[in-house]
Scaffold this motif. Structure first.
Motif, PDB file in Angstrom:
ATOM      1  N   VAL A   7       0.836  -1.202   0.000  1.00  0.00           N
ATOM      2  CA  VAL A   7       0.000   0.000   0.000  1.00  0.00           C
ATOM      3  C   VAL A   7       0.874   1.256   0.000  1.00  0.00           C
ATOM      4  O   VAL A   7       0.605   2.226  -0.712  1.00  0.00           O
ATOM      5  CB  VAL A   7      -0.950  -0.010   1.220  1.00  0.00           C
ATOM      6  CG1 VAL A   7      -1.632   1.351   1.389  1.00  0.00           C
ATOM      7  CG2 VAL A   7      -2.002  -1.102   1.073  1.00  0.00           C
ATOM      8  N   ALA A   8       1.928   1.233   0.814  1.00  0.00           N
ATOM      9  CA  ALA A   8       2.828   2.388   0.892  1.00  0.00           C
ATOM     10  C   ALA A   8       3.505   2.653  -0.449  1.00  0.00           C
ATOM     11  O   ALA A   8       3.630   3.815  -0.879  1.00  0.00           O
ATOM     12  CB  ALA A   8       3.872   2.158   1.982  1.00  0.00           C
ATOM     13  N   LEU A   9       3.941   1.609  -1.131  1.00  0.00           N
ATOM     14  CA  LEU A   9       4.617   1.794  -2.407  1.00  0.00           C
ATOM     15  C   LEU A   9       3.670   2.370  -3.461  1.00  0.00           C
ATOM     16  O   LEU A   9       4.069   3.220  -4.272  1.00  0.00           O
ATOM     17  CB  LEU A   9       5.198   0.465  -2.884  1.00  0.00           C
ATOM     18  CG  LEU A   9       6.346  -0.091  -2.029  1.00  0.00           C
ATOM     19  CD1 LEU A   9       6.740  -1.474  -2.504  1.00  0.00           C
ATOM     20  CD2 LEU A   9       7.545   0.851  -2.040  1.00  0.00           C
ATOM     21  N   GLU A  10       2.424   1.937  -3.438  1.00  0.00           N
ATOM     22  CA  GLU A  10       1.451   2.509  -4.374  1.00  0.00           C
ATOM     23  C   GLU A  10       1.252   3.996  -4.107  1.00  0.00           C
ATOM     24  O   GLU A  10       1.169   4.805  -5.032  1.00  0.00           O
ATOM     25  CB  GLU A  10       0.122   1.762  -4.241  1.00  0.00           C
ATOM     26  CG  GLU A  10       0.170   0.321  -4.766  1.00  0.00           C
ATOM     27  CD  GLU A  10      -1.118  -0.420  -4.492  1.00  0.00           C
ATOM     28  OE1 GLU A  10      -2.048   0.193  -3.903  1.00  0.00           O
ATOM     29  OE2 GLU A  10      -1.203  -1.600  -4.857  1.00  0.00           O
ATOM     30  N   GLN A  11       1.172   4.363  -2.828  1.00  0.00           N
ATOM     31  CA  GLN A  11       1.017   5.771  -2.488  1.00  0.00           C
ATOM     32  C   GLN A  11       2.266   6.578  -2.864  1.00  0.00           C
ATOM     33  O   GLN A  11       2.170   7.711  -3.342  1.00  0.00           O
ATOM     34  CB  GLN A  11       0.741   5.931  -0.991  1.00  0.00           C
ATOM     35  CG  GLN A  11       0.618   7.378  -0.519  1.00  0.00           C
ATOM     36  CD  GLN A  11      -0.490   8.136  -1.228  1.00  0.00           C
ATOM     37  OE1 GLN A  11      -1.594   7.605  -1.406  1.00  0.00           O
ATOM     38  NE2 GLN A  11      -0.219   9.375  -1.629  1.00  0.00           N
ATOM     39  N   LEU A  12       3.419   5.986  -2.698  1.00  0.00           N
ATOM     40  CA  LEU A  12       4.654   6.684  -3.055  1.00  0.00           C
ATOM     41  C   LEU A  12       4.743   6.936  -4.556  1.00  0.00           C
ATOM     42  O   LEU A  12       5.283   7.964  -4.990  1.00  0.00           O
ATOM     43  CB  LEU A  12       5.863   5.901  -2.561  1.00  0.00           C
ATOM     44  CG  LEU A  12       6.111   5.989  -1.043  1.00  0.00           C
ATOM     45  CD1 LEU A  12       7.073   4.905  -0.592  1.00  0.00           C
ATOM     46  CD2 LEU A  12       6.640   7.371  -0.668  1.00  0.00           C
ATOM     47  N   ASP A  13       4.226   6.017  -5.362  1.00  0.00           N
ATOM     48  CA  ASP A  13       4.163   6.260  -6.806  1.00  0.00           C
ATOM     49  C   ASP A  13       3.356   7.521  -7.095  1.00  0.00           C
ATOM     50  O   ASP A  13       3.781   8.396  -7.878  1.00  0.00           O
ATOM     51  CB  ASP A  13       3.501   5.072  -7.512  1.00  0.00           C
ATOM     52  CG  ASP A  13       4.484   3.972  -7.859  1.00  0.00           C
ATOM     53  OD1 ASP A  13       5.676   4.279  -8.044  1.00  0.00           O
ATOM     54  OD2 ASP A  13       4.062   2.808  -7.934  1.00  0.00           O
ATOM     55  N   ARG A  14       2.194   7.618  -6.483  1.00  0.00           N
ATOM     56  CA  ARG A  14       1.340   8.799  -6.694  1.00  0.00           C
ATOM     57  C   ARG A  14       2.012  10.060  -6.157  1.00  0.00           C
ATOM     58  O   ARG A  14       1.906  11.143  -6.741  1.00  0.00           O
ATOM     59  CB  ARG A  14      -0.022   8.592  -6.019  1.00  0.00           C
ATOM     60  CG  ARG A  14      -0.863   7.479  -6.634  1.00  0.00           C
ATOM     61  CD  ARG A  14      -2.273   7.476  -6.086  1.00  0.00           C
ATOM     62  NE  ARG A  14      -2.321   7.016  -4.700  1.00  0.00           N
ATOM     63  CZ  ARG A  14      -2.450   5.735  -4.327  1.00  0.00           C
ATOM     64  NH1 ARG A  14      -2.531   4.794  -5.257  1.00  0.00           N
ATOM     65  NH2 ARG A  14      -2.502   5.410  -3.062  1.00  0.00           N
ATOM     66  N   THR A  15       2.732   9.896  -5.057  1.00  0.00           N
ATOM     67  CA  THR A  15       3.386  11.049  -4.432  1.00  0.00           C
ATOM     68  C   THR A  15       4.508  11.591  -5.306  1.00  0.00           C
ATOM     69  O   THR A  15       4.652  12.815  -5.463  1.00  0.00           O
ATOM     70  CB  THR A  15       3.933  10.639  -3.046  1.00  0.00           C
ATOM     71  OG1 THR A  15       2.846  10.204  -2.222  1.00  0.00           O
ATOM     72  CG2 THR A  15       4.647  11.801  -2.380  1.00  0.00           C
ATOM     73  N   ALA A  16       5.309  10.711  -5.868  1.00  0.00           N
ATOM     74  CA  ALA A  16       6.388  11.166  -6.751  1.00  0.00           C
ATOM     75  C   ALA A  16       5.831  11.954  -7.927  1.00  0.00           C
ATOM     76  O   ALA A  16       6.389  12.991  -8.328  1.00  0.00           O
ATOM     77  CB  ALA A  16       7.205   9.967  -7.231  1.00  0.00           C
ATOM     78  N   ASP A  17       4.724  11.485  -8.492  1.00  0.00           N
ATOM     79  CA  ASP A  17       4.091  12.203  -9.606  1.00  0.00           C
ATOM     80  C   ASP A  17       3.601  13.579  -9.150  1.00  0.00           C
ATOM     81  O   ASP A  17       3.761  14.572  -9.867  1.00  0.00           O
ATOM     82  CB  ASP A  17       2.928  11.389 -10.173  1.00  0.00           C
ATOM     83  CG  ASP A  17       3.379  10.136 -10.893  1.00  0.00           C
ATOM     84  OD1 ASP A  17       4.572  10.076 -11.265  1.00  0.00           O
ATOM     85  OD2 ASP A  17       2.558   9.226 -11.069  1.00  0.00           O
TER      86      ASP A  17
END
Length: 342
Positions: free
Chosen positions: A326-336
């Motif tokens: 879940v954290a990695l998915e959120q980090l993808d969105r955060t980097a964008d």
């Protein structure tokens, strides 16, 4: 003759060990923010059989401990073993005279301010910031925090301790202090913490978690899942299970600490740049950090009390992996989101 160093700062976090605390003290002394330097990186790495019974263990190649903890900064460290004649304090005095804060490997059993004094042997780190003819001034942020003088004789017993195996601490005894000390310093230009840099840091961390494990090392989500599956498949009550549970407790402490510090890093960047996705990412990574608690404590209690509960460990392990994904998915969105505002 008295060697002194500028006043040093105590620094610790609830999930942290003496490793992050002592390195943070050195960074603050040299004018750097420890949350940025030590908190930007985030990873899981484990090599079977490559652990030592020390509170400060973290998988790194020889003389690359600080570099491994601070992948996005030119922070380096080197281990030394004092060969100075007599009491061996000459190297520490020389380091202080050069403006270096030595981080000494010690045994809690011989430190008057530690609760383990004359009770439990355990490998530990502290910062030396002054030496006189009679006292060594040390800084130790791990609760109960202490900063001040201890008799030279007590320091030497701790710094030169064999740290023998001790039933009261099966995790951090059996590792000699051996008059070792760590020299940590920034070597090179410190990157500007721009939004472009931040977005790249996040993407690098995510890529490392999603990459396949290299030969001989378990890394990322794949490596963590495989490691936990192998651990939970062990036969309870065997020597192999006891050794594996000891390893789990030791190696996971600073992995957990790194997760907690990365969450703090993201939270601070969110406040700085006012990007909501950073706050959400911080919360998700923080959940991973606390997910390690169930895994670590179940393993530790199983090891110490000989009541192996691999069913409970399996449940905590599954929850840890879920939180990580879940954290990695959120980090993808955060980097964008960070890139859009860069």
């Amino acid at each position: 003759m008295i060697e002194t160093a500028p006043k040093v700062q105590l620094w610790t976090r609830d999930l942290g060990s003496c490793l992050h605390g002592t390195l943070a003290t050195v960074l603050l002394h040299d004018g750097h923010d420890p949350v940025t330097v030590l908190g930007a990186s985030w990873e899981f790495r484990r090599r079977a059989g490559a652990w030592t019974t020390e509170e400060y263990y973290y998988l790194a190649e020889p003389d690359s401990l600080a570099k491994r903890l601070a992948l996005h900064h030119p922070f380096e460290s080197t281990w030394h073993r004092s060969e100075a004649p007599g009491d061996g304090l000459g190297e520490l005095r020389d380091a202080l005279a050069a403006g270096v804060l030595p981080i000494a490997a010690v045994d809690n059993f011989h430190l008057p301010f530690r609760p383990a004094f004359h009770d439990v042997h355990a490998a530990h780190l502290l910062v030396v910031y002054r030496i006189t003819d009679t006292d060594v001034y040390v800084s130790d942020a791990q609760p109960p925090a202490f900063q001040g003088p201890i008799p030279v004789a007590d320091f030497l017993r701790s710094w030169d301790s064999a740290n023998p195996a001790h039933d009261a601490d099966v995790f951090f005894s059996s590792s000699p202090s051996d008059r070792r000390w760590l020299h940590a310093r920034m070597r090179g230009d410190v990157p500007e913490t721009s939004r472009d840099w931040l977005a790249q840091v996040i993407r690098d961390n995510v890529a490392r978690y999603r990459a396949a494990s290299p030969a001989g090392v378990e890394t990322g989500v794949e490596g963590l899942r495989r490691y936990l599956d192998e651990l939970c498949a062990l036969e309870p009550g065997t020597e192999a299970a006891d050794a594996a549970l000891s390893e789990l407790y030791v190696i996971s402490w600073n992995i957990q600490a790194q997760s907690g510090l990365h969450a703090e890093f993201l939270r601070e960047q969110g406040l700085r740049w006012r990007i909501p996705e950073l706050a959400e990412a911080a919360a998700r990574v923080d959940a991973v950090a606390h997910g390690w608690t169930g895994v670590r404590m179940t393993g530790a209690h199983s090891r110490v009390w000989q009541r192996h509960r691999f069913d409970e460990l399996r449940g905590h392990s599954a929850e840890l992996i879920r939180r990580l994904e879940v954290a990695l998915e959120q980090l993808d969105r955060t980097a964008d989101a960070v890139s859009r505002q860069a």
